[in-house]
Scaffold this active site. Structure first.
Site, PDB file in Angstrom:
ATOM      1  N   THR A   1     -74.029  -2.230  28.672  1.00  0.00           N
ATOM      2  CA  THR A   1     -73.671  -2.217  27.164  1.00  0.00           C
ATOM      3  C   THR A   1     -73.828  -0.913  26.678  1.00  0.00           C
ATOM      4  O   THR A   1     -74.637   0.016  26.964  1.00  0.00           O
ATOM      5  CB  THR A   1     -74.458  -3.088  26.304  1.00  0.00           C
ATOM      6  OG1 THR A   1     -74.023  -3.053  24.917  1.00  0.00           O
ATOM      7  CG2 THR A   1     -75.818  -3.185  26.411  1.00  0.00           C
TER       8      THR A   1
ATOM      9  N   TYR B   1     -82.851  -6.126  22.241  1.00  0.00           N
ATOM     10  CA  TYR B   1     -81.915  -6.267  23.293  1.00  0.00           C
ATOM     11  C   TYR B   1     -81.506  -4.900  23.923  1.00  0.00           C
ATOM     12  O   TYR B   1     -81.371  -5.043  25.394  1.00  0.00           O
ATOM     13  CB  TYR B   1     -80.419  -7.093  22.505  1.00  0.00           C
ATOM     14  CG  TYR B   1     -79.438  -7.120  23.589  1.00  0.00           C
ATOM     15  CD1 TYR B   1     -79.171  -7.714  24.681  1.00  0.00           C
ATOM     16  CD2 TYR B   1     -78.138  -6.250  22.994  1.00  0.00           C
ATOM     17  CE1 TYR B   1     -77.951  -7.503  25.583  1.00  0.00           C
ATOM     18  CE2 TYR B   1     -77.120  -6.103  23.886  1.00  0.00           C
ATOM     19  CZ  TYR B   1     -76.984  -6.828  25.195  1.00  0.00           C
ATOM     20  OH  TYR B   1     -75.912  -6.755  25.830  1.00  0.00           O
TER      21      TYR B   1
ATOM     22  N   LYS C   1     -81.651  -3.626  27.816  1.00  0.00           N
ATOM     23  CA  LYS C   1     -80.700  -3.291  28.785  1.00  0.00           C
ATOM     24  C   LYS C   1     -81.070  -1.827  29.358  1.00  0.00           C
ATOM     25  O   LYS C   1     -80.617  -1.661  30.418  1.00  0.00           O
ATOM     26  CB  LYS C   1     -79.273  -3.457  28.157  1.00  0.00           C
ATOM     27  CG  LYS C   1     -78.962  -4.839  27.702  1.00  0.00           C
ATOM     28  CD  LYS C   1     -78.630  -5.702  28.956  1.00  0.00           C
ATOM     29  CE  LYS C   1     -77.344  -5.385  29.604  1.00  0.00           C
ATOM     30  NZ  LYS C   1     -77.128  -6.220  30.916  1.00  0.00           N
TER      31      LYS C   1
HETATM   32  N1  LIG Z   1     -70.413  -9.672  25.123  1.00  0.00           N
HETATM   33  C1  LIG Z   1     -70.420  -8.425  24.879  1.00  0.00           C
HETATM   34  O1  LIG Z   1     -69.498  -7.791  24.350  1.00  0.00           O
HETATM   35  C2  LIG Z   1     -71.135  -7.547  25.869  1.00  0.00           C
HETATM   36  C3  LIG Z   1     -70.687  -6.089  25.888  1.00  0.00           C
HETATM   37  C4  LIG Z   1     -71.166  -5.176  26.889  1.00  0.00           C
HETATM   38  C5  LIG Z   1     -72.022  -5.734  27.630  1.00  0.00           C
HETATM   39  N2  LIG Z   1     -72.287  -6.926  27.904  1.00  0.00           N
HETATM   40  C6  LIG Z   1     -73.129  -7.285  28.991  1.00  0.00           C
HETATM   41  O2  LIG Z   1     -72.455  -8.122  29.882  1.00  0.00           O
HETATM   42  C7  LIG Z   1     -73.224  -9.247  30.340  1.00  0.00           C
HETATM   43  C8  LIG Z   1     -72.696 -10.581  30.109  1.00  0.00           C
HETATM   44  O3  LIG Z   1     -72.603 -10.637  28.773  1.00  0.00           O
HETATM   45  P1  LIG Z   1     -71.995 -12.289  27.990  1.00  0.00           P
HETATM   46  O4  LIG Z   1     -71.753 -11.731  26.386  1.00  0.00           O
HETATM   47  O5  LIG Z   1     -71.182 -12.709  29.054  1.00  0.00           O
HETATM   48  O6  LIG Z   1     -73.542 -12.985  27.963  1.00  0.00           O
HETATM   49  P2  LIG Z   1     -73.649 -14.471  27.729  1.00  0.00           P
HETATM   50  O7  LIG Z   1     -74.782 -14.617  27.127  1.00  0.00           O
HETATM   51  O8  LIG Z   1     -72.431 -15.260  27.346  1.00  0.00           O
HETATM   52  O9  LIG Z   1     -73.819 -14.995  29.270  1.00  0.00           O
HETATM   53  C9  LIG Z   1     -75.105 -14.700  30.009  1.00  0.00           C
HETATM   54  C10 LIG Z   1     -75.078 -15.722  31.239  1.00  0.00           C
HETATM   55  O10 LIG Z   1     -76.337 -15.402  31.859  1.00  0.00           O
HETATM   56  C11 LIG Z   1     -77.156 -16.576  32.231  1.00  0.00           C
HETATM   57  N3  LIG Z   1     -78.491 -16.417  32.363  1.00  0.00           N
HETATM   58  C12 LIG Z   1     -79.276 -16.092  31.287  1.00  0.00           C
HETATM   59  N4  LIG Z   1     -80.391 -15.849  31.722  1.00  0.00           N
HETATM   60  C13 LIG Z   1     -80.551 -16.042  33.107  1.00  0.00           C
HETATM   61  C14 LIG Z   1     -81.611 -16.067  33.917  1.00  0.00           C
HETATM   62  N5  LIG Z   1     -82.565 -15.914  33.895  1.00  0.00           N
HETATM   63  N6  LIG Z   1     -81.045 -16.330  35.243  1.00  0.00           N
HETATM   64  C15 LIG Z   1     -79.799 -16.776  35.733  1.00  0.00           C
HETATM   65  N7  LIG Z   1     -78.850 -16.851  34.824  1.00  0.00           N
HETATM   66  C16 LIG Z   1     -78.941 -16.476  33.583  1.00  0.00           C
HETATM   67  C17 LIG Z   1     -76.607 -17.568  31.073  1.00  0.00           C
HETATM   68  O11 LIG Z   1     -76.757 -19.058  31.451  1.00  0.00           O
HETATM   69  C18 LIG Z   1     -75.014 -17.237  30.787  1.00  0.00           C
HETATM   70  O12 LIG Z   1     -74.346 -17.902  31.714  1.00  0.00           O
HETATM   71  C19 LIG Z   1     -74.553  -9.114  30.008  1.00  0.00           C
HETATM   72  O13 LIG Z   1     -75.448  -8.386  30.789  1.00  0.00           O
HETATM   73  C20 LIG Z   1     -74.307  -8.115  28.585  1.00  0.00           C
HETATM   74  O14 LIG Z   1     -75.689  -7.477  28.259  1.00  0.00           O
HETATM   75  C21 LIG Z   1     -71.827  -7.868  27.118  1.00  0.00           C
END
Ligand SMILES: NC(=O)c1ccc[n+]([C@@H]2O[C@H](COP(=O)([O-])OP(=O)(O)OC[C@H]3O[C@@H](n4cnc5c(N)ncnc54)[C@H](O)[C@@H]3O)[C@@H](O)[C@H]2O)c1
Length: 350
Positions: free
Chosen positions: A131, A156, A160
């Site tokens: 992120t 958070y 990360k």
């Molecule tokens: N949402 C955003 O705007 C954004 C922006 C930049 C980066 N990110 C990164 O992208 C990635 C996905 O983000 P998102 O918004 O889709 O998150 P999300 O919370 O929607 O999904 C996370 C997924 O990870 C799974 N998970 C959580 N803990 C787990 C574990 N211990 N073992 C296996 N699975 C597990 C959950 O069940 C879920 O399906 C993350 O790494 C986040 O840091 C998100």
């Protein structure tokens, strides 16, 4: 034939990445590894779940013996790692889960990659999805580049940032082929309605107050989730080992302006008089340590790999609102917790 484990594939961004890879690369085998926390929902993948090149495996990335046995039995060529605890507010009330999943889970995966790929790193790849929040906050000007110093503020973003450091350390120390991308805020379909845009859509639809932190002055750079999935595809296939790319929309919005735009789209879609939904806006006490502004400079990704966002924000937001209004059942299931109860029963017996 490439076998790729995508972690967190039942979540918001992960489900878009899984869908893109399953549909675009029928010759790849895609394994979706997800623990189905509250944010994971297999209904996000209904349209591709019967494809022959897709499989779901339920499992926890912090469970080292399980991850080791998965690597031993599947022998994946690559990992695209998205599984994470992702909600800043939850990290403020309970940081430990963020350390466990985001830091320890990432290191467990890196260790398995190190042990099972046995030095054959030129034919294997570990892609870590991160992120822009690792860079901290900006004032009124400037943008994050790949060289910006890490300065995370929330539990958070600290977790990360730590996972990013471990990924680089495994590249530098053991020679694993790693790539990292740091992306700005995503929006689009299948987004859990605790995050700003889906929460606002859901509350406006149900005539409930739309909470806005502080005075709504915080600025975020918004990217359509399918553009993020396409960037991951491009970087996964074409980045050099050890590289980092920023991904962003060049699309900065103050929270209050974004909610205002959303309210006017919702008025139009729901046949309400102009201005009616905006009356639901309710200012609430600001989030602790709330970063003022994020803005991503994604020039390197455009210059080196030719990626740029495909959608204007207004168009993307309309599409997103249309999706939520057309998928009432998905929203109901998620907000009522039905799907979680189903998974608990479904997987308890296995
Ligand atoms: N949402 C955003 O705007 C954004 C922006 C930049 C980066 N990110 C990164 O992208 C990635 C996905 O983000 P998102 O918004 O889709 O998150 P999300 O919370 O929607 O999904 C996370 C997924 O990870 C799974 N998970 C959580 N803990 C787990 C574990 N211990 N073992 C296996 N699975 C597990 C959950 O069940 C879920 O399906 C993350 O790494 C986040 O840091 C998100």
């Amino acid at each position: 034939m490439k076998k790729i484990i995508i972690t967190g594939g039942a979540g918001f961004i992960g489900s878009h990445v899984v869908r893109r890879f399953v549909n675009t690369y029928p010759g790849y085998q895609i394994i979706n590894l997800d623990n189905l926390t509250y944010a994971g929902n297999l209904a996000n993948l209904r349209d591709i779940e019967t494809q022959p090149n897709y499989r779901f495996v339920k499992g926890d990335i912090t469970d080292a013996p399980f991850i080791d046995s998965l690597f031993a039995s599947e022998q994946p060529d690559a990992i695209i790692h998205l599984a994470a605890e992702s909600h800043v507010d939850r990290s403020i009330s309970d940081p430990i889960d963020f350390v466990l999943t985001n830091v320890v889970g990432t290191v467990v995966l890196l260790n398995a990659a190190r042990n099972y790929w046995q030095g054959a790193y030129d034919t294997h790849r570990f892609y870590h999805v991160s992120t822009d929040e690792v860079y901290g906050a900006l004032g009124d000007t400037g943008m994050f580049t790949e060289d910006t110093k890490y300065d995370p503020h929330s539990p958070y973003s600290a977790s990360k940032a730590s996972s990013d450091h471990f990924v680089r350390a495994y590249h530098d120390t053991y020679g694993i082929d790693t790539v990292i991308s740091n992306c700005s805020n995503n929006y689009g379909s299948h987004h859990f309605p605790e995050k700003l845009i889906p929460l606002a859509i859901n509350n406006i639809k149900n005539n409930k107050p739309v909470p806005v932190y502080g005075k709504g002055e915080n600025v975020r750079d918004w990217l359509w989730v399918e553009d993020h999935a396409r960037a991951i595809d491009v970087i996964f296939h074409r980045a050099a080992a050890g590289e980092t790319y920023n991904i962003g929309g060049h699309n900065e919005w103050k929270n209050i302006d974004l909610i205002g735009l959303l309210c006017s789209i919702m008025d139009r879609k729901l046949g309400r008089p102009a201005g009616e939904s905006a009356q639901l806006i309710t200012f609430v006490k600001d989030r602790a340590g709330h970063d003022l502004r994020y803005a991503i400079d994604a020039t390197k990704l455009k210059r080196e790999l030719g990626w740029k966002p495909s959608l204007q924000f207004e168009e993307g937001l309309e599409k997103t609102v249309d999706w939520y209004l057309a998928n009432e059942e998905w929203l109901q299931d998620v907000t009522s917790g039905h799907y979680q109860q189903y998974y608990e029963e479904q997987y308890a017996s296995r």
